[in-house]
Scaffold this active site. Structure first.
Site, PDB file in Angstrom:
ATOM      1  N   GLU A  87       0.790  -1.225   0.000  1.00 17.89           N
ATOM      2  CA  GLU A  87       0.000   0.000   0.000  1.00 17.89           C
ATOM      3  C   GLU A  87       0.826   1.280   0.000  1.00 17.89           C
ATOM      4  O   GLU A  87       0.416   2.281  -0.585  1.00 17.89           O
ATOM      5  CB  GLU A  87      -0.926   0.000   1.228  1.00 17.89           C
ATOM      6  N   SER A 465     -49.726 -25.662  43.100  1.00 19.01           N
ATOM      7  CA  SER A 465     -49.396 -25.821  44.517  1.00 19.01           C
ATOM      8  C   SER A 465     -48.065 -25.205  44.917  1.00 19.01           C
ATOM      9  O   SER A 465     -47.804 -25.033  46.107  1.00 19.01           O
ATOM     10  CB  SER A 465     -49.396 -27.313  44.875  1.00 19.01           C
TER      11      SER A 465
END
Length: 783
Positions: A87, A465
């Protein structure tokens, strides 16, 4: 001649003045018109939200962009060299603008008339990516050059390169080299090889078309070009170059690997964070540490899966989801593609039956493998005729499946596979710390991919219950004792619509005078109803609010004693925590702390602590909602539920510090078990999303799930019984009457009492029950 020389002199002076003016103008423009680049020192890159367990294991990531920021000193040198070689080879020599590169780009433009090269340095690319668009215009290029010069004057080269390598898009939602290493190789950046670094370095040119997943041939060509540039510039020697250039293209897509499966937790946390901070949570790099413990979450996952599959198998095989026809060599590829479209649900993998013998089947899996399912993995599959009836036991595979059937398979502990099916019933399990409300594990359903509905936090179900302990707690507060005797006898109540309600015990038997401890242990419905009638609805409803239940959740009739409220499993866990910690109300929470991208804590939970002595002044003490004596008595009774009551199966765990209660609703629609020790509360629920009978009680459907979880969760931990508080005494009583027994009574047994309610000569009776019953008959709307 003098005139001509004077003209040249003036021209030169004018040119110099113009140049100076241009420079001054450019400097002015850079200083006052270009963006302020000081923010690059503290730039906030878009980093996704990450959610972790309390012990640092990754649960989930949320965000469109995958990014793993890496500081410059952690970026491997070979990767930096690969990027520079490709680059910007003179990066550390120029001042942000490479004159040679710009010259080449200009020459190319003159010769071709096309903008084929931009001549951009890494610094110019940083300027573009943070401040400019990607449109190729001369104006943008000029601003890019000026910004690059400005950036170079403000930032160090290393910082600029760090910004570039963490910002650059590298394809497949990967932003920055850290994320790209994970996406393409499933590794940390530091673990890659030279050829893999070269692959990453070649991507910025065209990340969407040059990446190895989209175009392997072009990607390899680009990689080899990067390696050649590295070799030419002396970054790698001949041997390294030769080895790297011959390396295979081994990139493949790697999804983000989570370490703990807790999708219902992740979604709950995400929702809470969005309410706190808005959409910024997906980009600001938040790291959230939850209260979840990875070990307990893994145990909960297995417990829910195993027991829901076991329940489903007990109720028979429903058959294949579809049939793909007659298998042949020609259609195997098409079958594989179709199977890949079917998601794997909680380890249940789709497969197609391609061959059968008298004792096995062979199935084609989505990866192309052929797997044999032996008879041991098939024999369970009795056909489900209807909800109440299973067909005869199969004797060979053709009574279970046909060729071409699409079925589900799962691995066994013996290394084989067995036939399976996705359960129609659902389940949930939640565990929390009763001392501070921290949620330790949460499973909101069989599979989040199949159903995102979190049944722990959002499913309002009747607890049956398992709700009774709260009613009995209200009775103890009112002056009843565990030795109080109430008649377990038939009751007929006229309801608002003039129909008659005749509640019964699950056994359809009546047991006569019953002590309250026995009524809890055996879950006697009629005793619970009479007890509620004795206390009165207004008092009881008001008392139940202490546990966190809202009035709107509590029906206004005597059926409340049987658990017809509508509650979530998380609410039940919070309520049971009050018994476990001795009467203090903690608040469930799941976010422990939140950290920003700079690892600063921006939120820290401050939970209420169940502290009763030696509390520091900074402790947020949980409020007391019931007395320690009341909590102790209820825990004593619920301990006996496990020792000799409806949950006695849990004795097999081999611990004596557990307490809990089963719950089954009318027509067996919901099955529950809520239980605890002083260290942990866990609630298990099983049911269908649409009201449909399970055809099993809580002790069958929910208790085994709770047992599997709690046994593993407490493995290796010493037993710790709830402490007996002051004000509790143990007295010998007559087991029939509940009255104080004489010292020489051989049938007497010990019972705990609160000091103000120690029985003397007389015990509370139910003489006043008829008046309460008559008072409530006209207003009750039951079932």
């Amino acid at each position: 001649m003098n005139h001509f020389l004077g003209l040249i002199r003036k021209t030169i002076i004018f040119t110099l003045l113009l140049s100076v003016a241009i420079v001054i103008g450019a400097l002015y423009y850079m200083e006052y018109e270009l963006p302020d680049i000081d923010a690059l020192n503290t730039v906030q890159l878009q980093v996704p939200l990450q959610i972790y367990t309390q012990d640092g294991k990754l649960i989930a990531t949320f965000g469109e962009k995958r990014r793993v920021p890496v500081p410059y000193d952690k970026i491997p040198k070979p990767l930096i060299e690969a990027v520079l070689a490709t680059e910007d080879q003179r990066y550390f020599q120029h001042n942000g603008v490479d004159i040679q590169g710009l010259g080449r780009a200009a020459l190319q433009l003159v010769m071709t008339g096309k903008k084929l090269q931009g001549g951009s340095t890494i610094t110019m690319q940083v300027a573009r990516s943070f401040y400019l668009t990607r449109h190729k215009t001369f104006g943008r290029k000029l601003r890019e050059i000026l910004l690059a010069i400005k950036i170079e004057h403000k930032l160090k080269k290393e910082k600029i390169l760090e910004l570039y390598l963490n910002k650059v898009f590298l394809g497949n939602r990967a932003y920055g080299v850290g994320a790209a290493a994970e996406v393409y190789y499933g590794k940390h950046l530091s673990e890659l090889t030279i050829d893999q670094y070269a692959m990453l370095a070649g991507l910025p040119k065209a990340p969407s078309t040059l990446n190895p997943l989209a175009n392997p041939e072009a990607a390899k060509k680009r990689r080899d070009h990067v390696l050649a540039r590295m070799h030419e510039q002396g970054y790698i020697d001949d041997a390294t170059y030769k080895k790297a250039i011959e390396a295979p293209l081994d990139a493949s897509y790697h999804d983000l690997q989570t370490e703990v499966k807790a999708p219902y937790v992740a979604e709950l946390v995400r929702e809470q964070l969005e309410q706190m901070y808005g959409d910024s949570i997906y980009t600001d790099g938040f790291r959230v540490y939850t209260t979840i413990l990875s070990r307990l979450q893994n145990i909960a996952n297995v417990s829910v899966r195993d027991n829901l599959l076991a329940y489903d198998q007990r109720h028979g095989y429903r058959g294949a989801s579809q049939n793909m026809g007659i298998p042949s060599i020609d259609n195997m590829d098409d079958w594989e593609k179709e199977l890949r479209k079917i998601p794997v649900l909680n380890g249940l993998e789709p497969a197609a039956v391609v061959e059968m013998t008298t004792k096995s089947i062979t199935v084609l899996r989505s990866n192309g493998d052929l797997t044999i399912i032996p008879w041991s993995g098939l024999s369970w599959a009795r056909k489900q005729v209807n909800a109440d009836y299973l067909g005869p036991r199969p004797k060979q595979p053709n009574q279970i499946v046909k060729l071409g059937d699409v079925v589900r398979i799962m691995p066994t502990t013996h290394g084989n596979y067995q036939l399976a099916q996705v359960p129609k019933a659902e389940a949930g399990l939640v565990a929390l710390n009763p001392q501070n409300g921290a949620i330790l594990s949460m499973v909101g359903g069989f599979d989040f991919q199949n159903s995102k509905f979190n049944r722990i936090t959002s499913a309002n179900r009747q607890p049956g219950s398992s709700f009774k302990p709260f009613v009995y707690s209200a009775a103890l507060e009112k002056g009843f004792t565990l030795a109080t005797v109430i008649n377990d006898a038939p009751i007929v109540i006229e309801q608002a619509d003039n129909s008659l309600w005749r509640p019964q015990n699950e056994s359809h038997k009546f047991y006569g005078p019953t002590r309250l401890r026995t009524a809890i242990i055996e879950s006697r419905n009629l005793v619970s109803i009479r007890l509620l009638a004795l206390m009165g609805m207004p008092y009881t409803v008001d008392y139940l609010k202490r546990f966190g239940f809202m009035g709107s959740q509590l029906p206004p009739g005597l059926s409340l004693a049987l658990g017809t409220a509508l509650v979530t499993p998380l609410q039940m866990a919070q309520a049971y925590a009050i018994f476990a910690n001795g009467g203090l109300k903690v608040v469930p929470y799941i976010i422990d702390n939140i950290r920003n991208s700079q690892d600063q804590v921006i939120y820290q939970a401050r939970p209420l602590i169940a502290c009763t002595k030696n509390c520091s002044k900074d402790t947020a003490v949980a409020p007391r909602v019931i007395s320690a004596q009341n909590a102790f008595l209820i825990t004593s009774a619920l301990h006996d539920v496990i020792e000799r009551g409806t949950a006695k199966r849990a004795k097999n765990i081999g611990r004596t510090d557990l307490a809990g209660k089963t719950g089954t609703t009318q027509n067996q629609v919901d099955a529950w078990f809520a239980g605890y020790s002083p260290d942990i509360v866990a609630v298990a629920w099983v049911g269908f999303d649409y009201n449909q009978s399970l055809h099993e009680y809580g002790a069958q459907a929910a208790l085994p799930m709770w047992m599997q979880f709690i046994e593993s969760a407490l493995k290796g931990k010493a037993e710790r019984m709830i402490e007996q508080p002051p004000g509790i005494v143990s007295i010998r009583i007559d087991p029939i009457t509940g009255k104080r027994a004489s010292a020489n009574d051989p049938a007497a047994l010990f019972e705990y009492f609160m000091l103000p309610h120690v029985p003397e000569k007389e015990n509370m009776t139910e003489d006043t029950v008829p008046s309460y019953m008559e008072h409530d008959q006209a207003s009750d709307s039951l079932y």
